[in-house]
Design a protein around this motif. Structure first.
Motif, PDB file in Angstrom:
ATOM      1  N   ALA A 267       9.526  -3.914   3.505  1.00  0.00           N
ATOM      2  CA  ALA A 267       8.855  -4.809   2.567  1.00  0.00           C
ATOM      3  C   ALA A 267       9.846  -5.795   1.950  1.00  0.00           C
ATOM      4  O   ALA A 267      10.965  -5.411   1.604  1.00  0.00           O
ATOM      5  CB  ALA A 267       8.176  -4.016   1.456  1.00  0.00           C
TER       6      ALA A 267
ATOM      7  N   LYS B 226      11.545  -8.072  -0.976  1.00  0.00           N
ATOM      8  CA  LYS B 226      11.780  -7.742  -2.378  1.00  0.00           C
ATOM      9  C   LYS B 226      10.612  -8.204  -3.248  1.00  0.00           C
ATOM     10  O   LYS B 226       9.962  -9.212  -2.960  1.00  0.00           O
ATOM     11  CB  LYS B 226      13.073  -8.395  -2.864  1.00  0.00           C
ATOM     12  CG  LYS B 226      14.335  -7.807  -2.254  1.00  0.00           C
ATOM     13  CD  LYS B 226      15.570  -8.482  -2.813  1.00  0.00           C
ATOM     14  CE  LYS B 226      16.851  -7.879  -2.222  1.00  0.00           C
ATOM     15  NZ  LYS B 226      18.060  -8.556  -2.753  1.00  0.00           N
ATOM     16  N   ASN B 227      10.387  -7.443  -4.314  1.00  0.00           N
ATOM     17  CA  ASN B 227       9.391  -7.791  -5.320  1.00  0.00           C
ATOM     18  C   ASN B 227       7.958  -7.759  -4.799  1.00  0.00           C
ATOM     19  O   ASN B 227       7.065  -8.364  -5.397  1.00  0.00           O
ATOM     20  CB  ASN B 227       9.688  -9.174  -5.927  1.00  0.00           C
ATOM     21  CG  ASN B 227      11.072  -9.261  -6.524  1.00  0.00           C
ATOM     22  OD1 ASN B 227      11.530  -8.319  -7.178  1.00  0.00           O
ATOM     23  ND2 ASN B 227      11.770 -10.368  -6.299  1.00  0.00           N
ATOM     24  N   ILE B 228       7.737  -7.057  -3.687  1.00  0.00           N
ATOM     25  CA  ILE B 228       6.386  -6.859  -3.178  1.00  0.00           C
ATOM     26  C   ILE B 228       5.887  -5.496  -3.645  1.00  0.00           C
ATOM     27  O   ILE B 228       6.517  -4.461  -3.361  1.00  0.00           O
ATOM     28  CB  ILE B 228       6.341  -6.934  -1.641  1.00  0.00           C
ATOM     29  CG1 ILE B 228       6.672  -8.348  -1.172  1.00  0.00           C
ATOM     30  CG2 ILE B 228       4.975  -6.502  -1.115  1.00  0.00           C
ATOM     31  CD1 ILE B 228       5.642  -9.394  -1.552  1.00  0.00           C
ATOM     32  N   ALA B 229       4.787  -5.483  -4.375  1.00  0.00           N
ATOM     33  CA  ALA B 229       4.200  -4.234  -4.858  1.00  0.00           C
ATOM     34  C   ALA B 229       3.054  -3.837  -3.935  1.00  0.00           C
ATOM     35  O   ALA B 229       2.116  -4.608  -3.728  1.00  0.00           O
ATOM     36  CB  ALA B 229       3.695  -4.406  -6.283  1.00  0.00           C
ATOM     37  N   ILE B 230       3.145  -2.645  -3.377  1.00  0.00           N
ATOM     38  CA  ILE B 230       2.137  -2.160  -2.431  1.00  0.00           C
ATOM     39  C   ILE B 230       1.454  -0.936  -3.032  1.00  0.00           C
ATOM     40  O   ILE B 230       2.111  -0.025  -3.534  1.00  0.00           O
ATOM     41  CB  ILE B 230       2.776  -1.789  -1.091  1.00  0.00           C
ATOM     42  CG1 ILE B 230       3.519  -2.992  -0.503  1.00  0.00           C
ATOM     43  CG2 ILE B 230       1.708  -1.288  -0.106  1.00  0.00           C
ATOM     44  CD1 ILE B 230       4.351  -2.657   0.727  1.00  0.00           C
ATOM     45  N   THR B 231       0.139  -0.924  -2.986  1.00  0.00           N
ATOM     46  CA  THR B 231      -0.626   0.230  -3.442  1.00  0.00           C
ATOM     47  C   THR B 231      -0.941   1.104  -2.242  1.00  0.00           C
ATOM     48  O   THR B 231      -1.719   0.714  -1.360  1.00  0.00           O
ATOM     49  CB  THR B 231      -1.929  -0.201  -4.131  1.00  0.00           C
ATOM     50  OG1 THR B 231      -1.621  -1.051  -5.250  1.00  0.00           O
ATOM     51  CG2 THR B 231      -2.706   1.009  -4.620  1.00  0.00           C
ATOM     52  N   TYR B 232      -0.321   2.263  -2.176  1.00  0.00           N
ATOM     53  CA  TYR B 232      -0.515   3.155  -1.040  1.00  0.00           C
ATOM     54  C   TYR B 232      -1.681   4.113  -1.290  1.00  0.00           C
ATOM     55  O   TYR B 232      -2.022   4.404  -2.454  1.00  0.00           O
ATOM     56  CB  TYR B 232       0.766   3.945  -0.781  1.00  0.00           C
ATOM     57  CG  TYR B 232       1.926   3.086  -0.331  1.00  0.00           C
ATOM     58  CD1 TYR B 232       1.913   2.489   0.928  1.00  0.00           C
ATOM     59  CD2 TYR B 232       3.018   2.843  -1.163  1.00  0.00           C
ATOM     60  CE1 TYR B 232       2.962   1.686   1.351  1.00  0.00           C
ATOM     61  CE2 TYR B 232       4.069   2.049  -0.749  1.00  0.00           C
ATOM     62  CZ  TYR B 232       4.038   1.464   0.512  1.00  0.00           C
ATOM     63  OH  TYR B 232       5.072   0.665   0.927  1.00  0.00           O
TER      64      TYR B 232
ATOM     65  N   GLN C 234       5.514   3.899   4.328  1.00  0.00           N
ATOM     66  CA  GLN C 234       4.759   2.834   4.965  1.00  0.00           C
ATOM     67  C   GLN C 234       4.056   3.332   6.219  1.00  0.00           C
ATOM     68  O   GLN C 234       2.878   3.032   6.450  1.00  0.00           O
ATOM     69  CB  GLN C 234       5.699   1.667   5.298  1.00  0.00           C
ATOM     70  CG  GLN C 234       6.186   0.920   4.068  1.00  0.00           C
ATOM     71  CD  GLN C 234       7.277  -0.090   4.392  1.00  0.00           C
ATOM     72  OE1 GLN C 234       8.258   0.226   5.066  1.00  0.00           O
ATOM     73  NE2 GLN C 234       7.100  -1.324   3.918  1.00  0.00           N
TER      74      GLN C 234
ATOM     75  N   LYS D 275       4.067  -5.813   4.047  1.00  0.00           N
ATOM     76  CA  LYS D 275       3.699  -6.216   2.686  1.00  0.00           C
ATOM     77  C   LYS D 275       2.405  -5.559   2.220  1.00  0.00           C
ATOM     78  O   LYS D 275       1.897  -5.905   1.153  1.00  0.00           O
ATOM     79  CB  LYS D 275       3.547  -7.737   2.612  1.00  0.00           C
ATOM     80  CG  LYS D 275       4.817  -8.506   2.895  1.00  0.00           C
ATOM     81  CD  LYS D 275       4.698  -9.978   2.519  1.00  0.00           C
ATOM     82  CE  LYS D 275       3.675 -10.701   3.367  1.00  0.00           C
ATOM     83  NZ  LYS D 275       3.630 -12.159   3.061  1.00  0.00           N
ATOM     84  N   SER D 276       1.859  -4.631   3.013  1.00  0.00           N
ATOM     85  CA  SER D 276       0.562  -4.058   2.650  1.00  0.00           C
ATOM     86  C   SER D 276       0.514  -2.577   2.991  1.00  0.00           C
ATOM     87  O   SER D 276       1.512  -1.978   3.411  1.00  0.00           O
ATOM     88  CB  SER D 276      -0.558  -4.794   3.391  1.00  0.00           C
ATOM     89  OG  SER D 276      -0.565  -4.440   4.767  1.00  0.00           O
ATOM     90  N   ASP D 277      -0.660  -1.984   2.825  1.00  0.00           N
ATOM     91  CA  ASP D 277      -0.834  -0.563   3.121  1.00  0.00           C
ATOM     92  C   ASP D 277      -1.428  -0.325   4.496  1.00  0.00           C
ATOM     93  O   ASP D 277      -1.721   0.820   4.852  1.00  0.00           O
ATOM     94  CB  ASP D 277      -1.727   0.079   2.052  1.00  0.00           C
ATOM     95  CG  ASP D 277      -3.149  -0.478   2.064  1.00  0.00           C
ATOM     96  OD1 ASP D 277      -3.353  -1.595   2.593  1.00  0.00           O
ATOM     97  OD2 ASP D 277      -4.061   0.199   1.546  1.00  0.00           O
TER      98      ASP D 277
END
Length: 304
Positions: free
Chosen positions: A31, A33-39, A113, A284-286
């Motif tokens: 990912a 930097k500074n990417i917030a992913i909701t798993y 991930q 960048k995602s789940d």
């Protein structure tokens, strides 16, 4: 193919299993930097799937040993944590052949991930709680046997000929230890898909050790991509084929080519550009759309 893990990684995996800790802070992930992913942490299968993938990533031989990788910027992956790695591997060569040294740029995901992509893929294709264990196990095995959850952006993946050639439909099984098909060789990759270059370019599917100058030339992708010849079949990490992608995208009613995939069509170099853009989006995602495509193609056997 997965090679032997280092002693240090093995010790950590044993300790982690005993005390129940997650990945270390130094674990490679993809990912920006500074990417917030909701798993999907609330899914009842996420925690165990993360544990299973943690064991897998300890065997990623393209990452070499400690301090084998360093950050590098590469065109098309701006802001992503791509790494240039130095490593040696023998694949199916055993003790009959010497390890071959090579270099590769990777964009490998973390266990978290991989677990998320797997859980989401099985759920998105329709797996219920009863079907999830089989779906997850089949998907993980599909990935591990093919590439060990490694995404080579550019460079050489050392594999034996019997592991990487359609001339050996049964792989290396049954071959004598000294059979030349077991000798490790360079297989060149671009954007997670194996490729080859025109004959005049100094990077071939062979058993030689290439110089740092050759790898510098390969990693200058603005220049070296002009020498691409063939883009082959399987897109890592999902180990997806073109038809898997076509069937899935048709199923969900979305176009085959993605924003940023300007290099031809699914039939040619466009396939590795699809692999690139899917990997970048997944980091960048789940979810990973190629994981979904593979599960969809195998749903009749995996969703049991």
């Amino acid at each position: 193919m997965i090679n032997s893990i280092t002693v240090r990684k093995l010790v950590w995996l044993i300790a982690a299993a005993c005390i129940g800790v997650g990945p270390t802070a130094a674990e490679i992930q993809c990912a920006p930097k500074n990417i917030a992913i909701t798993y999907p942490v609330q899914d009842p299968y996420f925690a165990s799937e993360k544990e299973a993938w943690t064991a897998v990533i300890g065997s990623r031989y393209l990452e070499g040993t400690d301090d084998s990788c360093s950050d590098i910027e590469i065109t098309g992956y701006e802001s992503y944590p791509t790494k240039r790695c130095y490593y040696s591997a023998v694949d199916a060569g055993g003790e009959a052949f010497a390890p071959l040294s090579a270099q590769v740029i990777i964009l490998n995901p973390s266990a978290q991930q991989l677990a998320s992509w797997s859980v989401r893929a099985c759920r998105d294709v329709g797996a219920n709680d009863m079907q999830m264990p089989n779906c997850l196990n089949k998907l993980r095995l599909h990935v591990v046997k093919a590439n060990g959850a490694q995404f080579p952006v550019a460079g050489s993946v050392v594999e034996s000929r019997c592991s990487s050639s359609k001339a050996y439909p049964h792989g290396c099984k049954g071959l004598s230890d000294k059979n030349k098909a077991r000798q490790p060789r360079n297989t060149w990759f671009r954007n997670g898909v194996s490729i080859d270059y025109v004959d005049t370019f100094d990077a071939h599917w062979d058993e030689k050790t290439y110089t740092a100058t050759t790898f510098d030339t390969v990693f200058d992708v603005n220049a070296s991509d002009k020498f691409l010849h063939n883009t082959f079949t399987w897109a890592r990490i999902a180990n997806a084929e073109r038809q898997d992608w076509i069937d899935w995208r048709n199923h969900i009613g979305k176009p085959l080519m993605l924003p940023g995939t300007v290099e031809g069509s699914v039939d040619d170099h466009g396939w590795q550009s699809i692999s690139r853009e899917v990997q970048k989006a997944a980091c960048k995602s789940d979810t990973n759309d190629l994981f979904n495509a593979v599960v969809y193609s195998h749903r009749q056997l995996w969703l049991l």
